[in-house]
Design an enzyme around this catalytic site. Structure first.
Site, PDB file in Angstrom:
ATOM      1  CB  CYS A 170      -0.936   0.004   1.213  1.00 47.14           C
ATOM      2  SG  CYS A 170      -2.181  -1.308   1.173  1.00 47.14           S
ATOM      3  CG  HIS A 249      12.145  -2.753   4.090  1.00 48.29           C
ATOM      4  ND1 HIS A 249      11.854  -3.991   4.627  1.00 48.29           N
ATOM      5  CD2 HIS A 249      11.790  -2.810   2.787  1.00 48.29           C
ATOM      6  CE1 HIS A 249      11.356  -4.762   3.679  1.00 48.29           C
ATOM      7  NE2 HIS A 249      11.298  -4.081   2.550  1.00 48.29           N
ATOM      8  CG  HIS A 325      -3.025  20.400   5.357  1.00 51.67           C
ATOM      9  ND1 HIS A 325      -4.266  20.845   5.738  1.00 51.67           N
ATOM     10  CD2 HIS A 325      -2.387  21.466   4.803  1.00 51.67           C
ATOM     11  CE1 HIS A 325      -4.389  22.120   5.431  1.00 51.67           C
ATOM     12  NE2 HIS A 325      -3.268  22.521   4.851  1.00 51.67           N
ATOM     13  CG  HIS A 329      -2.627   3.578   3.672  1.00 51.90           C
ATOM     14  ND1 HIS A 329      -3.152   3.507   2.394  1.00 51.90           N
ATOM     15  CD2 HIS A 329      -2.720   2.318   4.179  1.00 51.90           C
ATOM     16  CE1 HIS A 329      -3.541   2.273   2.152  1.00 51.90           C
ATOM     17  NE2 HIS A 329      -3.288   1.537   3.213  1.00 51.90           N
ATOM     18  CG  HIS A 358     -17.968   6.768   4.325  1.00 49.88           C
ATOM     19  ND1 HIS A 358     -18.776   7.289   3.331  1.00 49.88           N
ATOM     20  CD2 HIS A 358     -18.816   6.201   5.231  1.00 49.88           C
ATOM     21  CE1 HIS A 358     -20.037   7.047   3.619  1.00 49.88           C
ATOM     22  NE2 HIS A 358     -20.096   6.395   4.769  1.00 49.88           N
ATOM     23  CG  ASN A 362      -6.787  -0.220   1.710  1.00 46.38           C
ATOM     24  OD1 ASN A 362      -6.074   0.352   0.877  1.00 46.38           O
ATOM     25  ND2 ASN A 362      -6.269  -0.983   2.658  1.00 46.38           N
TER      26      ASN A 362
END
Length: 450
Positions: A170, A249, A325, A329, A358, A362
């Site tokens: 992602c 990582h 801001h 994710h 919403h 995802n």
């Protein structure tokens, strides 16, 4: 030759240091990365997953028993996802158990070409001028590659530098931008295109293992195309400037490595498994990342205070001093709330991620850009503002970056037709009205993730 007077040595040392500093500053001036525009994908209305269709898709899975049905429906109720997300065509048509390669390619073509057509039209940039192309799709690798499909469609020049990233999860779009930023160091006045999406159709899970059924409840069709440049002459047209990026990582940690993984279950069904170690891995990766990132964005005295109180303590953090801001994710309700709580963010700060989840679900690596689009549609983004993008992905990875807004942003985008209805006044999830009954075993498992 006469020796240099000893009293001049400090002067020469200072001059030499200034010379090195000037060289470093000039080199860094050539390492800029501007975003000219981006375009998010919105599927057609016939692919929307309303309450009724979601239930029908679940009930089609003959491998499930009563308890599995209840678990899935309760998970959807608790997910934070609304009724207007989009599914792949083969799932809508009932072909999720035996997807074809043609289904996968059609899904990719729809997203890639729709977003790129609109991106080139909006910016006026000729595809023939693109120097770098990066496509990231974690769960699909084709021959020829997806970058080749784009090169063929748009007749890209023969020396275009193309990269096809897979398996990055992602947070892949931030990885792709990092790759572009490094390539910009050796390619002057270049244009780069990044396309981030995911192959959902061939990877719909049809088995009955609960840790693998979760992905069907969360992941939806979507994606984004971005146009970047390092040409300072284009600065006046840019919407964002990349300020810094940190990639972390956790692949050496076995538990973190295994918490998000594509596997086959005992019946041979392939899917994406989410384990109970996900929250722990995400928290650890985010903490490590912010320890490197925060000194790059927070004012000096705030850093001193953080160090004094302990950087791991949310009481010591005040990110709003350096960042206006937060683009989190939209991986799930628990991800958004967990990140928000750990960073001491307000409901206003996490609202864009909640609403993106919403409305669009995802969408994997494309998710960040729906969150950014929400901020823009709400006219929150003003010139000089800083945006922190927080992405988490399989591997396990945490890739975060900070952008500076180059001008007040208010261009129409994927949210244009619905932004006035967000946040929704009616807070009750539509799934709750039909499937909001309680099952103790289901609720216990669901609460751990959501």
């Amino acid at each position: 030759m006469e020796a240099t007077p000893i009293h001049l040595l400090p002067l020469f040392a200072v001059l030499f240091a200034l010379f090195r500093l000037c060289k470093l500053l000039l080199r860094r001036r050539d390492q800029c990365c501007f975003m000219l525009d981006y375009e998010c994908y919105k599927a057609t209305e016939d692919r929307k997953l309303d309450t009724e269709l979601c239930a029908n898709i679940i009930l089609r899975n003959k491998n499930l028993g009563l308890e599995e049905y209840k678990f899935l429906l309760q998970t959807i109720v608790s997910s934070g996802i609304g009724e207007e997300t989009y599914a792949p065509t083969n799932v809508i048509m009932g072909r999720e158990e035996r997807p074809l390669l043609s289904d996968a390619l059609q899904e990719m073509d729809d997203i890639l070409f729709d977003t790129l057509d609109k991106l080139f039209a909006r910016t006026g940039i000729n595809p023939a001028d693109i120097d770098i192309l990066v496509v990231n799709v974690s769960l699909l690798s084709t021959v020829p590659s997806l970058t080749s499909r784009i090169a063929n469609r748009y007749r890209l020049k023969s020396d275009v530098k193309s990269f096809n990233l897979s398996g990055m999860g992602c947070s892949a779009s931030v990885v792709a931008i990092d790759l572009v930023q490094h390539l910009f160091k050796s390619h002057k006045k270049a244009f780069a295109v990044v396309v981030s999406t995911e192959s959902m159709g061939p990877n719909w899970y049809c088995g009955k293992e609960r840790s693998m059924m979760l992905s069907n409840c969360l992941f939806r069709s979507g994606g984004c195309a971005m146009l970047l440049t390092n040409d300072r002459g284009m600065r006046h047209r840019a919407i964002l400037k990349l300020k810094c990026m940190v990639r972390t990582h956790m692949g050496s940690d076995q538990e973190a490595y295994e918490c998000c993984m594509q596997v086959e279950d005992e019946l041979g069904y392939r899917g994406f498994r989410l384990t109970k170690g996900l929250k722990k891995a995400a928290a650890k990766a985010l903490t490590k990342n912010l320890m490197v990132l925060l000194p790059k964005v927070l004012p000096f005295w705030d850093l001193i205070r953080c160090w004094y109180r302990g950087i791991a303590s949310s009481a010591g953090l005040n990110l709003n001093k350096g960042i206006q801001h937060f683009c989190i994710h939209p991986g799930g309700r628990a991800v958004i709330e967990g990140v928000g709580k750990s960073l001491g963010l307000s409901e206003h700060d996490i609202e864009p991620a909640r609403m993106a989840l919403h409305r669009f679900g995802n969408t994997s690596a494309g998710g960040l850009w729906y969150v950014l689009g929400y901020m823009e549609a709400k006219k929150r983004l003003k010139k000089g503002d800083k945006i922190l993008m927080i992405s988490l992905g399989a591997g396990f990875k945490c890739n975060n970056c900070v952008w500076e807004v180059m001008r007040d942003l208010k261009d129409p985008n994927v949210w244009e037709d619905c932004i006035d209805s967000y946040p929704p006044k009616k807070q009750l999830n539509p799934f709750t009205e039909k499937y909001g009954w309680i099952n103790d075993e289901s609720v216990s498992f669901v609460r751990h993730y959501f």
